[in-house]
Design an enzyme around this catalytic site. Structure first.
Site, PDB file in Angstrom:
ATOM      1  CE1 TYR A  68     -16.153   1.372  13.286  1.00 42.92           C
ATOM      2  CE2 TYR A  68     -16.378   1.995  15.556  1.00 42.92           C
ATOM      3  CZ  TYR A  68     -16.147   1.186  14.766  1.00 42.92           C
ATOM      4  OH  TYR A  68     -15.566  -0.235  15.144  1.00 42.92           O
ATOM      5  CB  ALA A  69     -21.157   5.574  17.059  1.00 45.79           C
ATOM      6  CB  ALA A  70     -25.106   6.030  12.944  1.00 51.14           C
ATOM      7  CB  SER A  71     -22.040   1.969  10.837  1.00 50.34           C
ATOM      8  OG  SER A  71     -20.989   1.881  11.533  1.00 50.34           O
ATOM      9  CE  LYS A  72     -18.600  -1.637  13.083  1.00 48.81           C
ATOM     10  NZ  LYS A  72     -18.401  -2.947  12.626  1.00 48.81           N
ATOM     11  CB  SER A 100     -18.220  -0.419  18.105  1.00 43.89           C
ATOM     12  OG  SER A 100     -17.250   0.476  18.886  1.00 43.89           O
ATOM     13  CB  VAL A 136     -18.108  -5.343   1.830  1.00 41.20           C
ATOM     14  CG1 VAL A 136     -17.226  -6.689   1.898  1.00 41.20           C
ATOM     15  CG2 VAL A 136     -17.832  -4.354   2.800  1.00 41.20           C
TER      16      VAL A 136
END
Length: 252
Positions: A158-162, A145, A67
């Site tokens: 990961y946290a920033a993307s979520k 998340s 993706v």
């Protein structure tokens, strides 16, 4: 007294990214069993096929797509638009997680997470919207998340993307409201999926076992069925938090 709920998905078309494992695979199998046609998107599908009854495989349209590749996503959704009469729902579960402290993280590592978790959702939503606007119906679900609000050592990308996904999907919901297309965000809780189990330490897993628990991927399916069904026809632009509930000593 127990109140039960059932959903009819006869010949509905459901697109799922991250369908090769975890929550995506659990939802794909359930939708196929409920007679939906599932477009199962992932970079690999070994786990999905290993747990899928042979009689249901003709309801699973396997697509090996990354993706984070904008052109590949655009080609896929163009093919979907030509092959299927409609697209009833899209559940965008594809994501990756790496654990690297910010001071040690390379720009390449950062971009890899953002390209999959955030840009990948954008590419999918961007290509899905014209299909759903034309049919004037549809449901889109993306995943955030708990780390988006709390953070975790090594989980900055990961946290920033979520966290960013929330603003994107809420904005999309506003843009699509007049077309009867819904877009919502789900925080599934800590689940025994590769995205968590492959990067977490034993001490981290023990922390969650002793606090909120670690649930099975299948425990998220009922909430997803609600979000992609007519039962949630009046719900859009929402962020739902899936709390883990102990059942007979086990956390679901």
């Amino acid at each position: 007294m127990t109140i039960s709920v059932s959903y009819k998905f006869d010949d509905a078309v459901v697109l799922i990214t991250g369908a090769g494992s975890g929550i995506g695979a659990a939802l794909a199998r359930h939708c196929a069993r409920e007679r939906a046609f599932v477009i199962a998107i992932d970079r690999g599908h070994d786990n999905l096929l290993c747990n899928l009854e042979p009689a249901l495989r003709n309801r699973i349209d396997l697509r090996q797509v990354d993706v984070s590749n904008e052109a590949a996503v655009a080609r896929l959704l163009d093919e979907v638009g030509r092959k299927y009469p409609r697209l009833d729902a899209a559940v965008l579960a594809a994501a990756i997680q790496v654990r690297t402290n910010i001071e040690d993280m390379t720009a390449s590592e950062w971009r890899k997470v953002i390209d999959t978790n955030l840009n990948g959702v954008f590419y999918c939503v961007h290509a899905i919207i014209p299909l759903m606007k034309a049919q004037r119906s549809g449901a889109i679900v993306a995943f955030t998340s708990g780390l988006a609000l709390t953070g975790w050592p090594g989980a900055s990308a990961y946290a920033a993307s979520k966290a960013a996904l929330i603003g994107m999907i809420k904005s999309a919901a506003q843009e699509l409201r007049n077309y009867n297309v819904r877009a919502n965000v789900l925080s599934p809780g800590v689940r025994a999926t590769p995205i968590f189990m492959d990067v977490s330490t034993e001490s981290e897993r023990e922390h969650y076992r002793n606090s909120i628990g670690i649930g099975d991927p299948e425990g998220v399916v009922p909430t997803l069925l609600y979000l992609i069904s007519d039962a949630s026809a009046n719900l859009t632009g929402a962020v739902l938090e899936h709390r883990l509930t102990p059942v007979n000593g086990q956390t679901q």
